[in-house]
Motif scaffolding. Structure first.
Motif, PDB file in Angstrom:
ATOM      1  N   LEU A   1       3.166  14.283 -29.896  1.00  0.00           N
ATOM      2  CA  LEU A   1       3.988  15.402 -30.368  1.00  0.00           C
ATOM      3  C   LEU A   1       4.832  15.995 -29.245  1.00  0.00           C
ATOM      4  CD1 LEU A   1       1.460  17.190 -32.747  1.00  0.00           C
ATOM      5  CD2 LEU A   1       3.399  15.737 -33.360  1.00  0.00           C
ATOM      6  N   LEU A   2       4.277  16.036 -28.053  1.00  0.00           N
ATOM      7  CA  LEU A   2       5.009  16.519 -26.890  1.00  0.00           C
ATOM      8  C   LEU A   2       6.231  15.644 -26.631  1.00  0.00           C
ATOM      9  CD1 LEU A   2       4.384  18.831 -24.907  1.00  0.00           C
ATOM     10  CD2 LEU A   2       3.352  17.145 -23.432  1.00  0.00           C
ATOM     11  N   SER A   3       6.048  14.347 -26.753  1.00  0.00           N
ATOM     12  CA  SER A   3       7.153  13.414 -26.536  1.00  0.00           C
ATOM     13  C   SER A   3       8.223  13.570 -27.605  1.00  0.00           C
ATOM     14  CB  SER A   3       6.647  11.974 -26.553  1.00  0.00           C
ATOM     15  OG  SER A   3       5.719  11.782 -25.525  1.00  0.00           O
ATOM     16  N   LEU A   4       7.796  13.790 -28.832  1.00  0.00           N
ATOM     17  CA  LEU A   4       8.752  13.928 -29.927  1.00  0.00           C
ATOM     18  C   LEU A   4       9.522  15.248 -29.876  1.00  0.00           C
ATOM     19  CD1 LEU A   4       6.656  12.498 -32.896  1.00  0.00           C
ATOM     20  CD2 LEU A   4       8.522  11.384 -31.663  1.00  0.00           C
ATOM     21  N   ALA A   5       8.976  16.226 -29.181  1.00  0.00           N
ATOM     22  CA  ALA A   5       9.584  17.558 -29.161  1.00  0.00           C
ATOM     23  C   ALA A   5      10.967  17.569 -28.529  1.00  0.00           C
ATOM     24  CB  ALA A   5       8.678  18.534 -28.435  1.00  0.00           C
ATOM     25  N   LEU A   6      11.229  16.710 -27.562  1.00  0.00           N
ATOM     26  CA  LEU A   6      12.540  16.722 -26.895  1.00  0.00           C
ATOM     27  C   LEU A   6      13.543  15.750 -27.525  1.00  0.00           C
ATOM     28  CD1 LEU A   6      11.910  17.212 -23.088  1.00  0.00           C
ATOM     29  CD2 LEU A   6      13.211  18.646 -24.613  1.00  0.00           C
ATOM     30  N   PHE A   7      13.132  14.956 -28.483  1.00  0.00           N
ATOM     31  CA  PHE A   7      14.077  14.018 -29.065  1.00  0.00           C
ATOM     32  C   PHE A   7      15.264  14.678 -29.766  1.00  0.00           C
ATOM     33  CE2 PHE A   7      10.748  10.794 -28.380  1.00  0.00           C
ATOM     34  CZ  PHE A   7      11.526   9.913 -27.647  1.00  0.00           C
ATOM     35  N   PRO A   8      15.102  15.833 -30.437  1.00  0.00           N
ATOM     36  CA  PRO A   8      16.301  16.499 -30.969  1.00  0.00           C
ATOM     37  C   PRO A   8      17.293  16.861 -29.858  1.00  0.00           C
ATOM     38  CG  PRO A   8      14.361  17.387 -32.007  1.00  0.00           C
ATOM     39  CD  PRO A   8      13.881  16.483 -30.905  1.00  0.00           C
ATOM     40  N   GLN A   9      16.778  17.276 -28.701  1.00  0.00           N
ATOM     41  CA  GLN A   9      17.676  17.592 -27.591  1.00  0.00           C
ATOM     42  C   GLN A   9      18.371  16.337 -27.077  1.00  0.00           C
ATOM     43  OE1 GLN A   9      18.672  20.553 -26.507  1.00  0.00           O
ATOM     44  NE2 GLN A   9      20.093  19.473 -25.204  1.00  0.00           N
ATOM     45  N   TYR A  10      17.629  15.237 -27.003  1.00  0.00           N
ATOM     46  CA  TYR A  10      18.244  13.977 -26.583  1.00  0.00           C
ATOM     47  C   TYR A  10      19.345  13.562 -27.548  1.00  0.00           C
ATOM     48  CZ  TYR A  10      14.749  13.101 -22.977  1.00  0.00           C
ATOM     49  OH  TYR A  10      13.976  13.173 -21.861  1.00  0.00           O
ATOM     50  N   TYR A  11      19.142  13.806 -28.834  1.00  0.00           N
ATOM     51  CA  TYR A  11      20.179  13.491 -29.817  1.00  0.00           C
ATOM     52  C   TYR A  11      21.414  14.355 -29.582  1.00  0.00           C
ATOM     53  CZ  TYR A  11      22.743  13.173 -34.167  1.00  0.00           C
ATOM     54  OH  TYR A  11      23.746  13.010 -35.079  1.00  0.00           O
ATOM     55  N   GLU A  12      21.211  15.637 -29.302  1.00  0.00           N
ATOM     56  CA  GLU A  12      22.346  16.526 -29.015  1.00  0.00           C
ATOM     57  C   GLU A  12      23.095  16.066 -27.765  1.00  0.00           C
ATOM     58  OE1 GLU A  12      23.630  19.225 -30.767  1.00  0.00           O
ATOM     59  OE2 GLU A  12      22.263  18.460 -32.302  1.00  0.00           O
ATOM     60  N   ILE A  13      22.357  15.640 -26.757  1.00  0.00           N
ATOM     61  CA  ILE A  13      22.990  15.139 -25.535  1.00  0.00           C
ATOM     62  C   ILE A  13      23.819  13.903 -25.859  1.00  0.00           C
ATOM     63  CG2 ILE A  13      22.555  14.076 -23.282  1.00  0.00           C
ATOM     64  CD1 ILE A  13      20.048  15.908 -23.115  1.00  0.00           C
ATOM     65  N   TYR A  14      23.265  13.008 -26.661  1.00  0.00           N
ATOM     66  CA  TYR A  14      23.981  11.795 -27.053  1.00  0.00           C
ATOM     67  C   TYR A  14      25.225  12.146 -27.868  1.00  0.00           C
ATOM     68  CZ  TYR A  14      25.018   7.446 -29.472  1.00  0.00           C
ATOM     69  OH  TYR A  14      25.661   6.358 -29.982  1.00  0.00           O
ATOM     70  N   LYS A  15      25.099  13.070 -28.786  1.00  0.00           N
ATOM     71  CA  LYS A  15      26.201  13.442 -29.676  1.00  0.00           C
ATOM     72  C   LYS A  15      27.345  14.118 -28.911  1.00  0.00           C
ATOM     73  CE  LYS A  15      25.584  16.780 -32.674  1.00  0.00           C
ATOM     74  NZ  LYS A  15      25.105  17.547 -33.823  1.00  0.00           N
ATOM     75  N   HIS A  16      27.010  15.042 -28.003  1.00  0.00           N
ATOM     76  CA  HIS A  16      28.037  15.813 -27.294  1.00  0.00           C
ATOM     77  C   HIS A  16      28.441  15.201 -25.962  1.00  0.00           C
ATOM     78  CE1 HIS A  16      27.976  19.116 -30.103  1.00  0.00           C
ATOM     79  NE2 HIS A  16      26.652  19.156 -30.028  1.00  0.00           N
ATOM     80  N   ARG A  17      27.693  14.215 -25.503  1.00  0.00           N
ATOM     81  CA  ARG A  17      27.926  13.586 -24.209  1.00  0.00           C
ATOM     82  C   ARG A  17      27.831  14.580 -23.059  1.00  0.00           C
ATOM     83  NH1 ARG A  17      27.078   9.566 -26.962  1.00  0.00           N
ATOM     84  NH2 ARG A  17      28.586   7.934 -27.363  1.00  0.00           N
ATOM     85  N   GLU A  18      27.025  15.615 -23.261  1.00  0.00           N
ATOM     86  CA  GLU A  18      26.688  16.573 -22.216  1.00  0.00           C
ATOM     87  C   GLU A  18      25.472  17.361 -22.663  1.00  0.00           C
ATOM     88  OE1 GLU A  18      29.234  20.132 -21.285  1.00  0.00           O
ATOM     89  OE2 GLU A  18      30.264  19.524 -23.110  1.00  0.00           O
ATOM     90  N   VAL A  19      24.806  18.015 -21.719  1.00  0.00           N
ATOM     91  CA  VAL A  19      23.612  18.799 -22.030  1.00  0.00           C
ATOM     92  C   VAL A  19      24.070  20.182 -22.461  1.00  0.00           C
ATOM     93  CG1 VAL A  19      21.441  19.725 -21.141  1.00  0.00           C
ATOM     94  CG2 VAL A  19      22.241  17.481 -20.388  1.00  0.00           C
TER      95      VAL A  19
END
Length: 155
Positions: A47-65
């Protein structure tokens, strides 16, 4: 009033679930078996690992953090580092906890690294876009809405 009802309901469900799980695990724990406890440790790592995947998707989508506090991520990563260090000084190293803490370090470090690489690139790209098209005097970042009207926003 609705918020209070939802809050009390959520607390009641969470408390009931916790009490139920304690009673479900207690017989095997009393027998000296650690499998249920290990299962909870592994589940927490997943669950800890899955918690940051939405943020990783946002990074991928916007090409920035965007949309996340860099100081918070750094502090969270340091919490993982110090938690890992605390395991070193225990009599017996807890592998499951070590994996969970190390996942926090690795996942947060990737976000910080991406912020160091992608955010300056995105700023330069916005600057180049503003220079190449002077009519677009205010190109907003994905996370911060523009305060000045521009042609893009119809203002």
């Amino acid at each position: 009033m609705k918020a209070a009802v939802v809050f009390i309901t959520a607390i009641g469900i969470a408390g009931g679930l916790q009490v139920g799980l304690v009673f479900a695990v207690m017989p095997s724990y009393d027998k000296g078996e650690n499998r249920p406890i290990a299962a909870f440790g592994i589940l927490s790592s997943v669950l800890l690992s899955l918690a940051l995947f939405p943020q990783y998707y946002e990074i991928y989508k916007h090409r920035e953090v965007v949309g996340i506090s860099i100081p918070f991520i750094f502090i969270d990563m340091m919490g993982g580092v110090f938690s890992d260090l605390s395991l070193i000084f225990k009599e017996k190293f807890d592998v499951i906890a070590g994996v969970a803490y190390s996942l926090v370090i690795a996942l947060d470090a990737v976000v910080l690294l991406l912020a160091l690489i992608l955010n300056p690139r995105a700023r330069r790209a916005r600057r180049r876009a503003a220079i190449s098209n002077p009519q677009l005097d205010n190109v907003a970042t994905p996370s911060v809405p523009s305060r000045r009207p521009s042609l893009i926003q119809g203002g």
